[in-house]
Design a protein around this motif. Structure first.
Motif, PDB file in Angstrom:
ATOM      1  N   LYS A   1       1.046  -1.032   0.116  1.00  0.00           N
ATOM      2  CA  LYS A   1       0.228   0.082  -0.190  1.00  0.00           C
ATOM      3  C   LYS A   1       1.114   1.057  -0.033  1.00  0.00           C
ATOM      4  O   LYS A   1       1.731   1.318   1.249  1.00  0.00           O
ATOM      5  CB  LYS A   1      -0.837  -0.304   1.422  1.00  0.00           C
TER       6      LYS A   1
ATOM      7  N   ASP B   1      -3.833   4.555   1.544  1.00  0.00           N
ATOM      8  CA  ASP B   1      -5.032   4.864   1.747  1.00  0.00           C
ATOM      9  C   ASP B   1      -5.878   4.447   0.981  1.00  0.00           C
ATOM     10  O   ASP B   1      -7.244   3.410   0.207  1.00  0.00           O
ATOM     11  CB  ASP B   1      -5.980   5.178   2.555  1.00  0.00           C
TER      12      ASP B   1
ATOM     13  N   ASN C   1     -11.119  -0.809   1.400  1.00  0.00           N
ATOM     14  CA  ASN C   1     -10.203  -0.901   2.481  1.00  0.00           C
ATOM     15  C   ASN C   1      -8.953  -2.261   2.393  1.00  0.00           C
ATOM     16  O   ASN C   1      -7.928  -2.141   2.085  1.00  0.00           O
ATOM     17  CB  ASN C   1     -10.325  -0.517   3.606  1.00  0.00           C
TER      18      ASN C   1
END
Length: 148
Positions: free
Chosen positions: A33, A36, A117
């Motif tokens: 990642k 976000d 997410n």
């Protein structure tokens, strides 16, 4: 009788050695990642010594290029094209053309925009492996890369 048994054993060993399935390319996957809303996928090919796979773009009538196909999803979107380091470009006598290829290892990268997410990116990749004496039939591999 013993001579016949030895002959049968030798024939079985010989047949088994010709029946080996070659698998000179191993694939592994990871993700990271960035924040976000973004992540990067890593699709790594580890290639046996003496073998190679081809770049994503090859001349017409050349070998099968390495390609990636990502499943559509409501949890992510692709962000740009799949990137790779510059391949080695060399004249290939088998195809009689200049062709880009990778040997030993290569890591392809794909950025994705995250709409959820936690998700997993699924798809398939295809490639063709060759050494100095032979090319294997093109191979298609499914992948599933979790992003947490």
């Amino acid at each position: 009788m013993k001579k016949n048994l030895i002959l049968v054993v030798l024939l079985c060993i010989s047949a088994a050695s010709y029946g080996q399935i070659l698998n000179p390319v191993k694939w592994s996957y990871a993700s990271k990642k960035i924040n976000d809303k973004e992540a990067v996928l890593f699709l790594k090919a580890t290639i046996d010594h003496g073998w190679n796979i081809y770049a994503q773009k090859v001349p017409e009538n050349g070998p099968v290029p390495t390609t990636f196909s990502f499943n559509l999803s409501e949890s992510y979107q692709l962000n740009g094209n799949t990137n790779a380091p510059h391949p080695v470009v060399k004249h290939d006598p088998t195809f009689d053309m200049e062709i880009g290829y990778y040997s030993e290892t290569v890591v392809f990268q794909q950025k994705v925009k995250l709409l959820e997410n936690s998700t997993a990116v699924k798809g398939t990749l295809s490639y063709m492996a060759c050494d100095d004496t032979q090319c294997l039939p093109p191979e298609e591999v499914a992948f599933n890369i979790p992003i947490k």
